[in-house]
Design a protein around this motif. Structure first.
Motif, short mmCIF file in Angstrom:
data_model
loop_
_atom_site.label_atom_id
_atom_site.label_comp_id
_atom_site.label_asym_id
_atom_site.label_seq_id
_atom_site.Cartn_x
_atom_site.Cartn_y
_atom_site.Cartn_z
N PRO A 1 0.79 -1.24 0.00
CA PRO A 1 0.00 0.00 0.00
C PRO A 1 0.82 1.29 0.00
N VAL A 2 2.09 1.23 0.43
CA VAL A 2 2.87 2.47 0.51
C VAL A 2 3.90 2.60 -0.62
N LEU A 3 3.89 1.68 -1.57
CA LEU A 3 4.84 1.74 -2.68
C LEU A 3 4.28 2.55 -3.84
N THR A 4 5.15 3.30 -4.49
CA THR A 4 4.76 4.11 -5.65
C THR A 4 5.79 3.93 -6.75
N PRO A 5 5.55 3.03 -7.71
CA PRO A 5 6.49 2.89 -8.84
C PRO A 5 6.43 4.12 -9.73
N LEU A 6 7.60 4.59 -10.16
CA LEU A 6 7.68 5.78 -11.00
C LEU A 6 8.46 5.44 -12.27
N ALA A 7 7.87 5.77 -13.40
CA ALA A 7 8.52 5.51 -14.69
C ALA A 7 9.64 6.50 -14.94
N ILE A 8 10.70 6.04 -15.60
CA ILE A 8 11.81 6.89 -16.00
C ILE A 8 11.86 6.90 -17.52
N GLY A 9 12.00 8.09 -18.09
CA GLY A 9 12.05 8.20 -19.55
C GLY A 9 10.66 8.38 -20.14
N LEU A 10 10.55 8.11 -21.45
CA LEU A 10 9.29 8.26 -22.20
C LEU A 10 8.69 9.65 -22.01
N GLY A 11 9.57 10.65 -21.98
CA GLY A 11 9.11 12.02 -21.87
C GLY A 11 8.70 12.43 -20.47
#
Length: 717
Positions: free
Chosen positions: A161-171
């Motif tokens: 519940p406390v994890l937040t995946p964040l994308a890198i790249g793709l603008g």
């Protein structure tokens, strides 16, 4: 290295506090060791204690954590400063003549070597030894079915519940990575588009335990391994190709402008800015996929000298949580309970001698943590709060604990109609937020709060009690070497003098007026106060010691401190050695003085002692012509202490107390259990325990117990 955008807001640090004082002749750089490399040698001594099989196992784990924590702060401040000096093309700031670039290059090599030993020590020695004793740190693949079920339930209920995946790249904007945080870099493949992408998942060890406990509480799994095992849940529909752990360290230093109109606002502004300091170190898991490492280097503007590959767990400072595992007394140092200073005890059971009553009978010295901080310093203040004849209580606060009773005592003093004054140093590094909270609470309660002087840190440790006695008032004073912090008072060795000496009392009163008002005293009666008269006062003591030295009546200088850096003071000690004066130095950390140089320093000996307690006392003792001058206080011999901080050294004049101080230093110099001797080439050789075993801290614990028992006439409980 190309110049990187700087996140500094206010004044630059390139002319910071450890530059050579104007007019100093330091042309012979061979007489000085490099400050930064000397600090690395100190941390190496800490690492040697982690590697030492004679040290109890959980204490070795503790030293492993301390080594990592020390190195973090070193990077955030010292390494960051060198990188900024390079960016500003500063050629030479240090007495040994090395440029910032040369120093960084040598440091990088030594940190890599020490880092490999640090990892090997934990992974190959401590981790297996802990498992043998019943404290296990499992990887996910080592868990049995029951263990995996426990961990996966914990992941679903508390971690996911406390994890937040964040994308890198793709603008997308590169995500902010906070200082000293752990993160997983994840390489993903989109099966629909057959493209590869990178994401970042922060390991929320600030919110959750770094080591996830299993049933029973003595087995753990690293939090990052639990997350890595469940990456498929975080990225449904994606193929997880690879992952690697990394950690960034940012520049966390700042300087408040001397022109700041409101110091509180200026410090709060700099604290907000600190979050965005340049990244000056990237630690990453050994074997990290270049497809993960290269995007990080590019996004964070890093070069190879910023990179540190780790062969084991990252951020071993967190293993301090393993040290706190309940039980396992046989794996720790024997417990120690500080005793009450004998003169504050009474021969009658259950009775105590009020601190101010004892002080009226003569000055007394306390030595923490052998003697209790609670029954001496804290009781001094709490008794003053309750005493109807006390008119004023004044105290400096540099570092204190969240649960310290001293600061709330000032609030109670105000409520009882006494004048309460607290000098809170807002610029105490990494304690700024705690001090701001205390300062605001004190102000709200009506305590007179002073935030310090913008261009100077107030590092002096002093308490002043003003008490009405008949038609006059008397000053009761405590001047110490350590912070008014009940937690560190159980871990750091520090000295404190309680005295009613009128001249010292008047000096401390002048010192508080200097801190709270516009007073600028040009001299003091007995105190040595930086930046007013401390440097010249200590130099004059050295000169007098040299002048009175004869072969028939030799002089001696005994000094104990955390760091010796100041080139002027080092030159003075070289002069003493050249004149035949024996100079004996007990220095825990940095030492830029080179001993045993023929014709210059052959009469100088430097010993470093470490152990279960952190050596923190500062003592300056000069023996000459049948007299001894002794000072204790807050200052090390560094340019920042002597020229850019408010520091205080008080004389210790009672012959019995001087003998106690001398005995402490001589025990430390004679130690052969955890002692290292500095060589002329800069290496520190650990002294072997030949002959009689000497262990200063153990001896001082035993002495404290003997003195307390002799005072009461009964054994301690």
């Amino acid at each position: 290295m190309p110049k990187r955008a700087s996140s500094k807001s206010s004044s630059s640090k390139t002319a910071e506090r450890d530059v050579i004082p104007p007019g100093t002749d330091v042309s012979d750089g061979s007489l000085f060791f490099n400050r930064e490399l000397s600090w690395l040698a100190f941390n190496n001594r800490v690492l040697q204690l982690a590697e030492d099989p004679s040290v109890p196992l959980l204490e070795r784990v503790k030293f492993c954590a301390i080594y990592a924590r020390n190195l973090d702060e070193f990077f955030m401040i010292r390494v960051a400063r060198l990188h900024e000096q390079m960016s500003n093309r500063v050629a030479r700031l240090v007495p040994d003549g090395a440029t910032p670039g040369e120093t960084l290059g040598k440091m990088h090599e030594r940190i890599l070597e020490q880092g490999n030993r640090h990892s090997d020590c934990f992974e190959r020695q401590l981790r297996p030894a802990l498992a043998d004793k019943g404290i296990r740190i499992f990887s996910m693949k080592e868990l049995d079915a029951e263990g995996r079920a426990q961990v996966e339930q914990r992941f679903r209920e508390q971690i996911f519940p406390v994890l937040t995946p964040l994308a890198i790249g793709l603008g997308r904007h590169f995500p902010y990575i906070s200082n000293l945080s752990l993160s997983l870099a994840v390489l993903l493949r989109d099966p629909v588009t057959d493209t590869e992408n990178v994401a970042r998942v922060k390991v929320p060890k600030e919110l959750l335990s770094r080591f996830v406990p299993l049933k029973g509480g003595t087995s753990f799994v690293p939090l990052e391994e639990v997350i890595a095992h469940n990456l498929g849940t975080l990225f449904p529909g994606m193929e997880v190709l690879d992952q690697g752990l990394f950690r960034v360290t940012r520049d966390a230093d700042f300087t408040v402008s001397e022109d700041a109109e409101d110091l509180l606002v200026a410090v709060q502004t700099e604290l907000r800015q600190r979050r965005f300091g340049d990244v000056i170190r990237l630690e990453y898991q050994a074997g990290m996929n270049p497809k993960l490492l290269e995007p990080l280097m590019e996004a964070l503007s890093l070069e190879p000298q910023h990179l540190y590959e780790e062969r084991g767990l990252l951020d071993l400072s967190d293993v301090m949580a393993i040290v706190a595992t309940p039980g396992f007394a046989e794996l720790r140092d024997p417990p120690w309970t500080p005793v009450t200073q004998p003169r504050l005890q009474s021969e009658d059971d259950g009775e105590v001698t009020p601190v101010m009553t004892a002080m009226r009978r003569g000055a007394l010295l306390v030595h923490h943590p052998y003697e209790s901080f609670t029954t001496s310093v804290e009781r001094f203040v709490t008794e003053a709060v309750e005493d109807p004849d006390v008119l004023a209580i004044k105290q400096t606060v540099y570092r204190t604990s969240d649960k310290s009773p001293l600061v709330p005592a000032l609030i109670r003093a105000t409520e009882r109609g006494k004048q309460a004054v607290c000098m809170v140093e807002l610029k105490a590094r990494f304690d700024e937020r705690t001090n701001i909270r205390w300062a605001l609470a004190l102000e709200e309660a009506g305590v007179h709060v002073v935030y310090g002087i913008p261009g100077l840190k107030t590092h002096a440790k002093a308490i002043l009690i003003v008490r009405r006695e008949g038609e006059k008032v008397r000053h009761y004073v405590h001047v110490g070497t350590g912070n008014y912090n009940s937690k560190t008072a159980r871990l750091y060795t520090d000295l404190g003098l309680f005295t009613t000496d009128p001249d010292i009392g008047a000096d401390v009163a002048d010192l508080f007026n200097f801190l709270t008002g516009f007073a600028r005293p040009k001299t003091f009666r007995k105190l040595l106060v930086a930046p007013v008269n401390m440097r010249e006062g200590l130099l004059e003591e050295v000169r007098r010691t040299i002048a009175q030295h004869t072969p028939e009546n030799p002089s001696r200088i005994l000094l104990k401190m955390n760091a010796l850096v100041d080139p002027v003071m080092i030159r003075a000690l070289y002069d003493a050695s050249s004149a035949g004066v024996k100079v004996e130095l007990n220095i825990r950390g940095i030492c830029c003085l080179r001993p045993q140089v023929p014709g210059v320093s052959e009469n100088i000996r430097v010993v470093s002692t470490l152990g279960r307690f952190l050596e923190h006392s500062r003592v300056y003792l000069f023996e000459r012509g049948g007299e001894t001058r002794c000072y204790i206080g807050s200052a090390d011999l560094m340019p920042r202490n002597l020229d850019h901080r408010v520091e205080a050294l008080t004389p210790v004049e009672d012959p019995t107390l001087i003998a106690q101080v001398r005995d402490i230093i001589e025990r430390c110099l004679a130690e052969n259990t955890h002692a290292w001797v500095l060589q002329a080439d800069g290496s520190w050789l650990r002294r072997p325990p030949e002959g009689e075993k000497r262990w200063a801290q153990q001896e001082l614990m035993e002495r404290a117990v003997r003195m307390a028992q002799a005072s009461t006439g009964r054994p301690l409980p």
